[in-house]
Design a protein around this motif. Structure first.
Motif, mmCIF file in Angstrom:
data_model
loop_
_atom_site.group_PDB
_atom_site.id
_atom_site.type_symbol
_atom_site.label_atom_id
_atom_site.label_comp_id
_atom_site.label_asym_id
_atom_site.label_seq_id
_atom_site.Cartn_x
_atom_site.Cartn_y
_atom_site.Cartn_z
ATOM 1 N N GLU A 122 44.108 -35.107 9.939
ATOM 2 C CA GLU A 122 43.294 -36.019 9.131
ATOM 3 C C GLU A 122 43.395 -35.676 7.639
ATOM 4 O OE1 GLU A 122 38.631 -37.477 8.846
ATOM 5 O OE2 GLU A 122 39.276 -36.297 10.565
ATOM 6 N N MET A 123 43.376 -34.395 7.326
ATOM 7 C CA MET A 123 43.476 -33.979 5.931
ATOM 8 C C MET A 123 44.832 -34.361 5.337
ATOM 9 S SD MET A 123 43.744 -30.254 4.152
ATOM 10 C CE MET A 123 45.339 -30.079 4.917
ATOM 11 N N PHE A 124 45.922 -34.056 6.055
ATOM 12 C CA PHE A 124 47.247 -34.388 5.533
ATOM 13 C C PHE A 124 47.434 -35.899 5.436
ATOM 14 C CE2 PHE A 124 48.471 -30.041 7.102
ATOM 15 C CZ PHE A 124 48.712 -29.510 5.851
ATOM 16 N N ALA A 125 46.874 -36.654 6.350
ATOM 17 C CA ALA A 125 46.957 -38.117 6.278
ATOM 18 C C ALA A 125 46.245 -38.628 5.026
ATOM 19 C CB ALA A 125 46.363 -38.747 7.533
ATOM 20 N N ALA A 126 45.088 -38.063 4.712
ATOM 21 C CA ALA A 126 44.350 -38.481 3.514
ATOM 22 C C ALA A 126 45.121 -38.143 2.244
ATOM 23 C CB ALA A 126 42.975 -37.815 3.497
ATOM 24 N N ILE A 127 45.729 -36.969 2.214
ATOM 25 C CA ILE A 127 46.533 -36.579 1.054
ATOM 26 C C ILE A 127 47.698 -37.547 0.878
ATOM 27 C CG2 ILE A 127 48.143 -34.834 0.188
ATOM 28 C CD1 ILE A 127 46.241 -32.706 1.401
ATOM 29 N N ASN A 128 48.415 -37.805 1.956
ATOM 30 C CA ASN A 128 49.580 -38.681 1.880
ATOM 31 C C ASN A 128 49.203 -40.121 1.545
ATOM 32 O OD1 ASN A 128 51.360 -36.581 2.423
ATOM 33 N ND2 ASN A 128 51.205 -36.878 4.622
ATOM 34 N N ALA A 129 48.052 -40.568 2.006
ATOM 35 C CA ALA A 129 47.619 -41.941 1.752
ATOM 36 C C ALA A 129 47.277 -42.179 0.290
ATOM 37 C CB ALA A 129 46.407 -42.276 2.630
ATOM 38 N N THR A 130 46.933 -41.138 -0.419
ATOM 39 C CA THR A 130 46.532 -41.302 -1.818
ATOM 40 C C THR A 130 47.584 -40.807 -2.807
ATOM 41 O OG1 THR A 130 45.381 -39.177 -1.785
ATOM 42 C CG2 THR A 130 44.080 -41.138 -1.248
ATOM 43 N N ALA A 131 48.702 -40.323 -2.320
ATOM 44 C CA ALA A 131 49.718 -39.731 -3.192
ATOM 45 C C ALA A 131 50.448 -40.761 -4.050
ATOM 46 C CB ALA A 131 50.726 -38.945 -2.362
ATOM 47 N N ASP A 132 50.524 -42.010 -3.575
ATOM 48 C CA ASP A 132 51.295 -43.035 -4.273
ATOM 49 C C ASP A 132 52.687 -42.491 -4.597
ATOM 50 O OD1 ASP A 132 49.286 -45.019 -4.180
ATOM 51 O OD2 ASP A 132 48.323 -44.163 -5.945
ATOM 52 N N ASP A 133 53.075 -42.507 -5.860
ATOM 53 C CA ASP A 133 54.414 -42.043 -6.218
ATOM 54 C C ASP A 133 54.403 -40.628 -6.810
ATOM 55 O OD1 ASP A 133 53.153 -42.749 -8.558
ATOM 56 O OD2 ASP A 133 54.879 -43.788 -9.412
ATOM 57 N N LEU A 134 53.304 -39.926 -6.640
ATOM 58 C CA LEU A 134 53.223 -38.555 -7.135
ATOM 59 C C LEU A 134 54.060 -37.620 -6.269
ATOM 60 C CD1 LEU A 134 49.383 -38.271 -7.786
ATOM 61 C CD2 LEU A 134 51.193 -38.498 -9.506
ATOM 62 N N VAL A 135 54.658 -36.637 -6.895
ATOM 63 C CA VAL A 135 55.345 -35.574 -6.171
ATOM 64 C C VAL A 135 54.326 -34.452 -5.977
ATOM 65 C CG1 VAL A 135 57.224 -33.898 -6.217
ATOM 66 C CG2 VAL A 135 57.574 -36.200 -7.154
ATOM 67 N N LEU A 136 54.047 -34.151 -4.715
ATOM 68 C CA LEU A 136 53.023 -33.164 -4.388
ATOM 69 C C LEU A 136 53.635 -31.873 -3.871
ATOM 70 C CD1 LEU A 136 50.509 -35.411 -2.414
ATOM 71 C CD2 LEU A 136 50.528 -34.910 -4.865
ATOM 72 N N GLN A 137 52.971 -30.797 -4.164
ATOM 73 C CA GLN A 137 53.247 -29.501 -3.558
ATOM 74 C C GLN A 137 51.969 -29.129 -2.813
ATOM 75 O OE1 GLN A 137 53.070 -26.157 -6.225
ATOM 76 N NE2 GLN A 137 54.203 -24.818 -4.838
ATOM 77 N N THR A 138 52.090 -28.886 -1.529
ATOM 78 C CA THR A 138 50.924 -28.515 -0.744
ATOM 79 C C THR A 138 51.108 -27.105 -0.212
ATOM 80 O OG1 THR A 138 50.616 -30.821 -0.100
ATOM 81 C CG2 THR A 138 49.414 -29.168 1.162
ATOM 82 N N ILE A 139 50.146 -26.259 -0.522
ATOM 83 C CA ILE A 139 50.131 -24.878 -0.058
ATOM 84 C C ILE A 139 48.890 -24.686 0.790
ATOM 85 C CG2 ILE A 139 50.023 -22.441 -0.740
ATOM 86 C CD1 ILE A 139 51.199 -23.336 -3.474
ATOM 87 N N VAL A 140 49.077 -24.192 2.006
ATOM 88 C CA VAL A 140 47.947 -23.859 2.867
ATOM 89 C C VAL A 140 47.917 -22.345 3.028
ATOM 90 C CG1 VAL A 140 46.909 -24.061 5.151
ATOM 91 C CG2 VAL A 140 48.005 -26.048 4.110
ATOM 92 N N VAL A 141 46.777 -21.763 2.732
ATOM 93 C CA VAL A 141 46.565 -20.335 2.970
ATOM 94 C C VAL A 141 45.705 -20.240 4.225
ATOM 95 C CG1 VAL A 141 45.711 -18.152 2.046
ATOM 96 C CG2 VAL A 141 46.619 -19.898 0.480
ATOM 97 N N ASP A 142 46.311 -19.758 5.291
ATOM 98 C CA ASP A 142 45.563 -19.605 6.542
ATOM 99 C C ASP A 142 44.932 -18.225 6.561
ATOM 100 O OD1 ASP A 142 44.966 -20.765 9.304
ATOM 101 O OD2 ASP A 142 45.650 -18.716 9.702
ATOM 102 N N ASN A 143 43.620 -18.209 6.708
ATOM 103 C CA ASN A 143 42.835 -16.983 6.608
ATOM 104 C C ASN A 143 42.609 -16.338 7.970
ATOM 105 O OD1 ASN A 143 42.140 -15.814 4.205
ATOM 106 N ND2 ASN A 143 40.378 -17.108 3.822
ATOM 107 N N GLY A 144 43.689 -16.029 8.673
ATOM 108 C CA GLY A 144 43.574 -15.325 9.951
ATOM 109 C C GLY A 144 43.027 -16.179 11.072
ATOM 110 N N SER A 145 43.308 -17.470 11.054
ATOM 111 C CA SER A 145 42.813 -18.365 12.111
ATOM 112 C C SER A 145 43.315 -17.922 13.475
ATOM 113 C CB SER A 145 43.292 -19.801 11.860
ATOM 114 O OG SER A 145 42.729 -20.321 10.689
#
Length: 85
Positions: free
Chosen positions: A21-44
């Motif tokens: 859901e989070m990645f879908a929301a990011i992609n839906a609003t990106a339009d023509d922007l070039v995005l860099q997405t970094i996820v820091v997983d805290n020991g999940s």
């Protein structure tokens, strides 16, 4: 490589069920922007890191073996940021 417009840092802890859901929301609003997405997983322990690796290979993943806290996790991403914003 294209210049990055926006760098996004996400600190994750046991929220694999919310990642699509989070990645879908990011992609839906990106339009023509070039995005860099970094996820820091805290020991999940819910398979979050494995899920990101298999479903979102373009996401830069930092895996912590333990939960280092929100602030420290954000700071881990700073050296990787390439975005204008």
């Amino acid at each position: 490589m294209s210049a990055v417009d926006v760098s996004i840092v996400v600190v994750n802890y046991n929220t694999a069920r919310l990642l699509d859901e989070m990645f879908a929301a990011i992609n839906a609003t990106a339009d023509d922007l070039v995005l860099q997405t970094i996820v820091v997983d805290n020991g999940s322990r819910d398979g979050s890191a494995e899920f990101i690796r298999s479903h979102y290979p373009n996401v830069e993943l930092i895996e912590n073996s333990v939960n280092v806290g929100f602030g420290r996790a954000n700071n881990q991403a700073i050296p990787l940021l390439r975005g204008r914003y």
